[in-house]
Design an enzyme around this catalytic site. Structure first.
Site, PDB file in Angstrom:
ATOM      1  N   HIS A 205       6.415  43.725 -25.346  1.00  0.00           N
ATOM      2  CA  HIS A 205       7.473  42.725 -25.263  1.00  0.00           C
ATOM      3  C   HIS A 205       6.877  41.380 -24.865  1.00  0.00           C
ATOM      4  CE1 HIS A 205      11.157  45.613 -24.891  1.00  0.00           C
ATOM      5  NE2 HIS A 205      10.881  45.295 -26.142  1.00  0.00           N
TER       6      HIS A 205
ATOM      7  N   ASP B  65       7.566  38.884 -22.894  1.00  0.00           N
ATOM      8  CA  ASP B  65       7.397  38.410 -21.517  1.00  0.00           C
ATOM      9  C   ASP B  65       6.251  39.115 -20.802  1.00  0.00           C
ATOM     10  OD1 ASP B  65       9.085  40.708 -21.645  1.00  0.00           O
ATOM     11  OD2 ASP B  65       9.791  40.347 -19.607  1.00  0.00           O
ATOM     12  N   HIS B  66       5.583  40.038 -21.504  1.00  0.00           N
ATOM     13  CA  HIS B  66       4.428  40.733 -20.934  1.00  0.00           C
ATOM     14  C   HIS B  66       3.136  40.473 -21.704  1.00  0.00           C
ATOM     15  CE1 HIS B  66       6.711  43.425 -18.117  1.00  0.00           C
ATOM     16  NE2 HIS B  66       7.681  42.992 -18.917  1.00  0.00           N
TER      17      HIS B  66
ATOM     18  N   HIS C 286      11.292  53.161 -21.945  1.00  0.00           N
ATOM     19  CA  HIS C 286      11.733  51.796 -22.247  1.00  0.00           C
ATOM     20  C   HIS C 286      12.101  51.738 -23.733  1.00  0.00           C
ATOM     21  CE1 HIS C 286      12.322  47.654 -21.315  1.00  0.00           C
ATOM     22  NE2 HIS C 286      11.318  47.204 -22.028  1.00  0.00           N
TER      23      HIS C 286
END
Length: 306
Positions: free
Chosen positions: A65, A67-68, A140
């Site tokens: 993802h 934001d990582h 997730h």
């Protein structure tokens, strides 16, 4: 001592006070350091910290993802501009190699150092300098991993008073004793170095979680001296969401930590909705109602030593 530095603690998007996910590990007596996740803007956070991208030696990505992982490409380019000669290792889930190689090819990014990308999977174990890392599959919306870090024991110290009492002269012989070697004096007496060392200090065990809505996935590997895990929402806010995202609430995490018998928790990956005066304490209070151990909420540039 080892240290953890939180370079980004927000979930999804940055705020005025929190950048997106990134966590730095520096082991004792080493300039080289390891980065866990690399959200957009991580290189700017590094510039504001005591760390240097020049000495970054290893990166672990929990999942793909943005934001990582979106900060990875800018960080690679900047590290290349620094002419860092040492190889860089990157570990992450399947698809990471294609993502990095595609961006490098399309942007014509040419690095002056060797880049080694390894796609990891559940059950993998890596023996690294000073610690062992186990890869844990999490729950997730995409493949996401957590990591168990088991640090080597710290050797005991030389008991100089005991050595003096045995008649061993100070100097180079003390160095040999400290290394556990056998020392023979001119009068023929022999001494084993291990007999003059204090007991070793057991290495710490850390659990680092990527995005995950089932914190009990870590239970088979418990206990830990410290667990760093997302607590994106309070339970009340999560229950009101019209669309459920696969993240852990503060209550879920507290209950899991209590069941696992943990002594310390650090909450991270905080939803921007709590980035206002007072609201952040709702997460803390929710954990404290169900967890007897020590709990902290991470903030950007927070540093802990262990």
């Amino acid at each position: 001592m080892h240290s953890l530095t939180f370079l980004g603690t927000s979930a999804g998007v940055p705020t005025r006070t929190r950048n997106v996910s990134a966590l730095a590990l520096q082991t004792q007596n080493s300039k080289a350091w390891t980065l866990f996740d690399c959200g957009e803007g991580t290189q700017h956070q590094i510039l504001k910290s005591h760390l240097s991208a020049y000495h970054l030696s290893r990166i672990f990505i929990t999942h793909l993802h943005g934001d990582h992982v979106y900060g990875l490409f800018g960080l690679l380019a900047s590290k290349g501009m620094q002419r860092s000669p040492a190889p860089l290792e990157i570990y992450g889930p399947r698809g990471l190699k294609e993502m990095v190689r595609t961006v490098m090819r399309l942007s014509q990014l040419h690095l002056p150092f060797e880049l080694h990308i390894t796609e990891i999977g559940p059950g993998d174990r890596l023996q690294l300098e000073g610690f062992t890392l186990d890869v844990i599959p999490l729950s997730h919306s995409v493949t996401s991993y957590g990591f168990i870090l088991a640090f080597d024991d710290t050797p005991g110290h030389l008991d100089t008073e005991k050595a003096k009492a045995a008649g061993i002269p100070e100097g180079p012989l003390y160095g040999r004793l400290k290394r556990g070697e056998t020392v023979t004096l001119p009068d023929g007496r022999r001494f084993e170095g291990k007999d003059f060392l204090t007991p070793p200090t057991p290495g710490k065990r850390l659990a680092l979680g990527g995005d995950n809505d089932e914190p009990m996935r870590f239970a088979p590997f418990a206990p830990f001296d410290l667990m760093v895990h997302e607590a994106t929402y309070t339970q009340e806010d999560f229950d009101r969401l019209p669309r459920k995202f696969k993240h852990t609430t503060a209550r879920q995490l507290g209950l899991a930590a209590q069941k696992m018998g943990l002594s310390k928790l650090i909450l991270t990956h905080i939803s921007p909705r709590y980035d206002t005066d007072g609201r952040i304490l709702e997460l803390l209070r929710e954990v404290e109602r169900v967890f007897d151990g020590e709990v902290e909420i991470a903030y950007d540039f927070m540093k802990i030593k262990f």
